[in-house]
Design an enzyme around this catalytic site. Sequence first.
Site, short mmCIF file in Angstrom:
data_model
loop_
_atom_site.label_atom_id
_atom_site.label_comp_id
_atom_site.label_asym_id
_atom_site.label_seq_id
_atom_site.Cartn_x
_atom_site.Cartn_y
_atom_site.Cartn_z
N ARG A 70 24.85 55.49 29.56
CA ARG A 70 25.36 54.17 29.53
C ARG A 70 26.65 53.98 28.86
O ARG A 70 26.96 52.77 28.34
CB ARG A 70 24.22 53.23 28.88
CG ARG A 70 22.91 53.40 29.81
CD ARG A 70 21.84 52.38 29.42
NE ARG A 70 20.70 52.66 30.23
CZ ARG A 70 19.71 53.44 29.96
NH1 ARG A 70 19.68 54.05 28.78
NH2 ARG A 70 18.55 53.43 30.65
N LYS A 80 39.62 49.81 35.29
CA LYS A 80 38.91 49.77 36.44
C LYS A 80 38.61 51.36 36.76
O LYS A 80 39.61 52.06 36.60
CB LYS A 80 39.87 49.05 37.62
CG LYS A 80 39.60 47.80 37.81
CD LYS A 80 40.59 47.44 39.13
CE LYS A 80 40.29 45.78 39.38
NZ LYS A 80 41.00 45.64 40.67
N GLU A 123 53.15 51.46 43.90
CA GLU A 123 52.74 50.76 42.74
C GLU A 123 53.79 49.98 42.00
O GLU A 123 53.57 48.82 41.63
CB GLU A 123 51.70 51.59 42.06
CG GLU A 123 50.43 51.59 42.80
CD GLU A 123 49.38 50.62 42.63
OE1 GLU A 123 49.72 49.32 42.31
OE2 GLU A 123 48.27 50.74 43.31
N LYS A 144 50.79 44.93 33.24
CA LYS A 144 49.51 44.92 33.47
C LYS A 144 48.58 44.52 32.27
O LYS A 144 47.48 43.88 32.56
CB LYS A 144 49.10 46.47 34.16
CG LYS A 144 47.78 46.49 34.58
CD LYS A 144 47.53 47.72 35.38
CE LYS A 144 45.91 47.58 35.95
NZ LYS A 144 45.49 48.70 36.91
N GLU A 174 38.40 40.57 36.22
CA GLU A 174 38.97 39.93 37.65
C GLU A 174 38.25 38.65 38.15
O GLU A 174 37.86 38.66 39.32
CB GLU A 174 38.79 41.00 38.67
CG GLU A 174 39.88 40.74 39.82
CD GLU A 174 40.02 42.16 40.66
OE1 GLU A 174 39.49 42.04 42.02
OE2 GLU A 174 40.66 43.00 40.39
N ASN A 197 46.21 43.16 42.72
CA ASN A 197 45.98 43.86 44.00
C ASN A 197 46.89 43.48 45.10
O ASN A 197 46.76 43.51 46.28
CB ASN A 197 44.52 43.28 44.18
CG ASN A 197 43.34 43.94 43.78
OD1 ASN A 197 43.46 45.28 43.36
ND2 ASN A 197 42.48 43.27 43.18
N HIS A 207 47.12 45.14 48.49
CA HIS A 207 45.92 46.31 48.51
C HIS A 207 45.33 45.88 49.55
O HIS A 207 44.46 46.75 50.22
CB HIS A 207 45.24 46.28 47.09
CG HIS A 207 46.18 46.97 46.06
ND1 HIS A 207 47.43 46.75 45.64
CD2 HIS A 207 45.66 48.30 45.55
CE1 HIS A 207 47.84 47.67 44.80
NE2 HIS A 207 46.77 48.42 44.46
N HIS A 263 44.19 49.22 51.51
CA HIS A 263 42.79 49.92 51.44
C HIS A 263 42.27 49.98 53.06
O HIS A 263 41.57 51.05 53.09
CB HIS A 263 41.70 49.05 50.67
CG HIS A 263 42.03 49.12 49.18
ND1 HIS A 263 41.67 48.47 48.29
CD2 HIS A 263 42.91 50.06 48.47
CE1 HIS A 263 41.87 48.77 47.09
NE2 HIS A 263 42.70 49.60 47.09
N HIS A 313 48.03 56.37 48.66
CA HIS A 313 47.77 54.89 47.99
C HIS A 313 49.02 54.30 47.97
O HIS A 313 49.00 52.99 48.53
CB HIS A 313 46.97 55.04 46.88
CG HIS A 313 46.62 53.66 46.29
ND1 HIS A 313 45.69 52.81 47.02
CD2 HIS A 313 47.17 53.07 45.36
CE1 HIS A 313 45.73 51.76 46.31
NE2 HIS A 313 46.63 51.76 45.36
#
Length: 336
Positions: free
Chosen positions: A110, A132, A174, A202, A212, A220, A223, A227, A239
Amino acid sequence: MIELQVPLGERSYPVLVGAGARHRLLELLPVGVRRAAVVTQEAIGWDVDPGVEHQVFTIGEGEDAKHLGTVEDLCRDLAQWGFTRGDVVVAVGGGVVTDVAGFVAAVYHRGVPVVHVPTTLLGQVDAAIGGKTGVNLPEGKNLVGAYWQPSAVLCDTEVLGTLPPREYRSGLGEMAKYAFLGVDRLPDLPLDEAVAACVRCKADVVASDEREGGRRAILNYGHTLAHAIETEGGYDLRHGEAVAVGLVYAAEVARRLRRIDDDRVAEHRRVVAGYDLPLAVPAGLDPQRLVDLFSRDKKAVRGVTFVLDGPDGVEPVAVADRALLLDALEACRAPT
């Protein structure tokens, strides 16, 4: 060496940017850790010395390795080693490694500490920063994950000199995004300063909206189509390459909504082309299928949500007009 912070109160953490940053790993490990699980890939080619007892665990290459099976295998390997909350995960690699290792750190026991040592430009300017984590499903990219902030990030720009040209350009995709998020003169900055400027941008966004709920969605930018291209195209494009096409497409959508003018669209194309990145959707991808995939994007709540440029800057916008989305795709097709 440039030293930055991601300011999250008691969970704030340092980001080091510069040549040789990886050699400062020991001083940035959480206080009192006993052992380190170094997660990497065989092709990375860079070793790190955590300065404590450690074991190296490798995962597969590319987006094909970024799935729940890899997470289970890695968690079982850690369990068999006797890994505990008193230990730390050290992710050494690009975005696939930081996403997978970060997710494992979020869910194993956890939650255990993780330190990122990103070895790609894409990882340094984006993937390793902000907490993320996640893996892909056959239905779409990054659909399973968690927010789990690292204890530290070490962006060693020395390692970027050994990247294959296409991998480096992927990171530039990016980086190009940040040119539209308020980072001025980005193409003119020396490498260390350019990476630091992206990290600083960022970090500011993440500090204002960690999970978010609003503003962080601007990260994003480009993106949604990216994606969809990756999912439909079997990750044939890297990417950052897909993000570059997504930036141009987002500009075309925004123009059709009268949010920006022709000059601003041309600026998007100029910035992307200046980084020697693709401007067009790969041939052979079905436009109808791409638009269908937009609704699976994580930003989608009711219909399709895009991050779009506009008079007040980049922001999330709901777009319901399918014909408009298809028309914008037509403007991003490669000439035949």
